[in-house]
Enzyme design. Structure first.
Site, short mmCIF file in Angstrom:
data_model
loop_
_atom_site.label_atom_id
_atom_site.label_comp_id
_atom_site.label_asym_id
_atom_site.label_seq_id
_atom_site.Cartn_x
_atom_site.Cartn_y
_atom_site.Cartn_z
N ASP A 126 9.85 5.60 -10.47
CA ASP A 126 9.44 6.20 -11.74
C ASP A 126 10.20 7.47 -12.07
O ASP A 126 10.45 7.76 -13.24
CB ASP A 126 7.94 6.49 -11.71
CG ASP A 126 7.09 5.28 -12.07
OD1 ASP A 126 7.66 4.18 -12.21
OD2 ASP A 126 5.86 5.43 -12.20
N SER A 178 0.82 -1.21 0.00
CA SER A 178 0.00 0.00 0.00
C SER A 178 0.86 1.27 0.00
O SER A 178 1.49 1.59 -0.99
CB SER A 178 -0.94 -0.05 1.21
OG SER A 178 -1.95 0.91 1.12
N LYS A 209 -0.86 -4.26 -3.18
CA LYS A 209 -2.14 -3.67 -2.78
C LYS A 209 -2.23 -2.27 -3.39
O LYS A 209 -1.67 -1.31 -2.87
CB LYS A 209 -2.28 -3.60 -1.27
CG LYS A 209 -3.61 -2.98 -0.82
CD LYS A 209 -3.68 -2.90 0.69
CE LYS A 209 -4.95 -2.19 1.13
NZ LYS A 209 -4.96 -0.75 0.79
#
Length: 447
Positions: A308, A297, A322
């Site tokens: 990224d 999460s 998740k």
């Protein structure tokens, strides 16, 4: 709580409001008509149970059971919390409660450990992520709700609780007697290794980002007020927590106006984008993020954002997967509803749901371990939902984990460490700052 009779009156009023407003005629059934019919069936069953069940019924238990049964048809992270459980959940986010220090996730007909918080009765007893919780105080967990189990594990410090655990390799379940303790989740702790900081974030609670910055400043002071040579951000076995804190932690290492995470729900109000702010950004030292199957999460949000934007190298094993956002709603009687309202995506549009974050470099927990361990992840949970199909997810870049052809050069500072993944991360950073590899730079590109 209202009496059953007053509740019935409210239900009857609701049924009347949902009833068709036009004379009966041949037509396709509307959503309201179907809702009316199902509520009518529910009211009839309720009446039969109340008047004819062999024993008197507890109306509070009956209504909570009905709610839990309804939510049991949805994903495993949508749950109803009775008042006492909801109160404990709020305590959790503040960082202290009485219990054993376990997080659970549904698995088949039972429950598996999704996190065993360090330095708690559970971790000291050797309970691991992936262990199946077979029984608690002699009662089997099958048939119990997640909220009921959490409530039974919680309690005053000093009180005993008996957990029955099954693990791959056990010939039979084992009973562990634990003494509940004050579980104080100090969400951030750190250490210094030759000018390189290791900061471990255990969960994302209120003010986690504040305490993380405070710990980094403490380590800088310990380093003679000299700049840190690098940082290992350790998110292993971090089950997540508050979304806003995941955003704030990511923001520590990202320059301004970069996407950190986007959420997309069914309603426009649940579609958001969080971006970094151009203030108080940490220096551009090399950064490694350590992850494993227990990183879930909010941990995956941080790892995905830093990966990224090229700000960090991710080391470890595949994360939990998740990729959903829950909102918590407090109800009139003090109970709570944790409702899944959106999926979240990394800055480049990658969905984490079911998949998790793939590390840049696969690093096993122990030396010589090659095959990935069979850990429980989101994709193994009953009723988990699929990653949303669509152009954004399909076009998102895929990260393929690499392995070091040769592990980073040994460093005398880390030679006595028994934590293999941490040792590799520190050695890797030491090699970077010695010039054997170029440091990572923050990317200014946005999706």
């Amino acid at each position: 709580m209202r009496s059953l009779h007053s509740w019935r009156a409210a239900l009857a009023a609701g049924l009347w409001l949902l009833a068709p407003m036009f004379p009966a005629q041949a037509r396709e059934p509307s959503a309201n008509t179907l809702s009316y019919e199902q509520l009518e069936v529910f009211a009839r069953v309720l009446s039969y149970v109340e008047n004819n069940y062999v024993d008197p019924v507890d109306e509070r238990q009956l209504m909570q059971g009905a709610i839990q049964g309804m939510l049991g048809t949805l994903d495993p992270h949508t749950v109803f919390m009775p008042p006492e459980v909801f109160k404990e959940m709020k305590i959790d986010t503040s960082g202290e409660y009485g219990g054993v220090g376990l997080e659970l996730a549904p698995a088949g007909d039972g429950f598996r450990v999704s996190a065993s918080i360090e330095d708690t009765p559970a971790s000291r007893a050797g309970i691991r992520v992936g262990d199946e919780l077979v029984a608690i105080d002699g009662e089997r967990t099958r048939g119990l709700s997640h909220a009921e189990l959490m409530q039974r594990m919680r309690g005053p410090a000093g009180k005993r609780v008996l957990l029955t655990i099954m693990r791959e390799g056990f010939s039979a379940p084992r009973e562990l007697a634990l003494i509940r303790d004050h579980v104080r989740i100090i969400s951030v702790e750190g250490a210094l290794y030759g000018g390189i900081a290791h900061v471990k974030v255990k969960s994302f609670q209120d003010r986690t980002a504040f305490y993380l910055r405070k710990e980094l400043d403490r380590l800088r002071a310990q380093n003679g007020d000299k700049p840190l040579r690098g940082v290992v951000l350790d998110l292993r076995n971090n089950p997540g927590g508050l979304l806003e804190q995941a955003v704030a932690v990511s923001d520590l290492w990202l320059p301004g106006n970069l996407t950190i995470v986007s959420t997309r729900g069914r309603n426009p109000s649940q579609t958001t984008e969080e971006r970094s702010k151009d203030r108080d950004t940490e220096p551009d030292y090399p950064l490694v993020v350590l992850v494993n199957a227990g990183s879930a999460s909010a941990s995956e949000i941080v790892a995905g954002a830093l990966q990224d934007h090229g700000r960090a190298t991710i080391l470890g094993t595949q994360t939990f997967g998740k990729g959903s956002v829950q909102t918590v709603i407090e109800l009139e009687d003090g109970s709570g509803l944790k409702l899944t309202v959106a999926r979240y995506y990394t800055p480049k549009g990658r969905s984490i749901q079911e998949k998790g974050i793939t590390p840049d470099y696969q690093v096993a927990e122990s030396t010589g371990e090659r095959a990935a361990k069979d850990e429980t992840r989101e994709k193994d949970l009953e009723r988990h939902f699929k990653a949303e199909p669509g152009a954004a997810a399909e076009d998102a870049p895929v990260v393929n984990a690499k392995r070091f052809t040769e592990e980073p050069r040994a460093w005398d500072v880390t030679s006595k460490l028994t934590d293999h993944q941490l040792q590799v991360a520190l050695n890797y950073l030491n090699g970077l700052v010695r010039g054997t590899r170029p440091p990572m730079k923050a990317s200014s590109a946005t999706p």
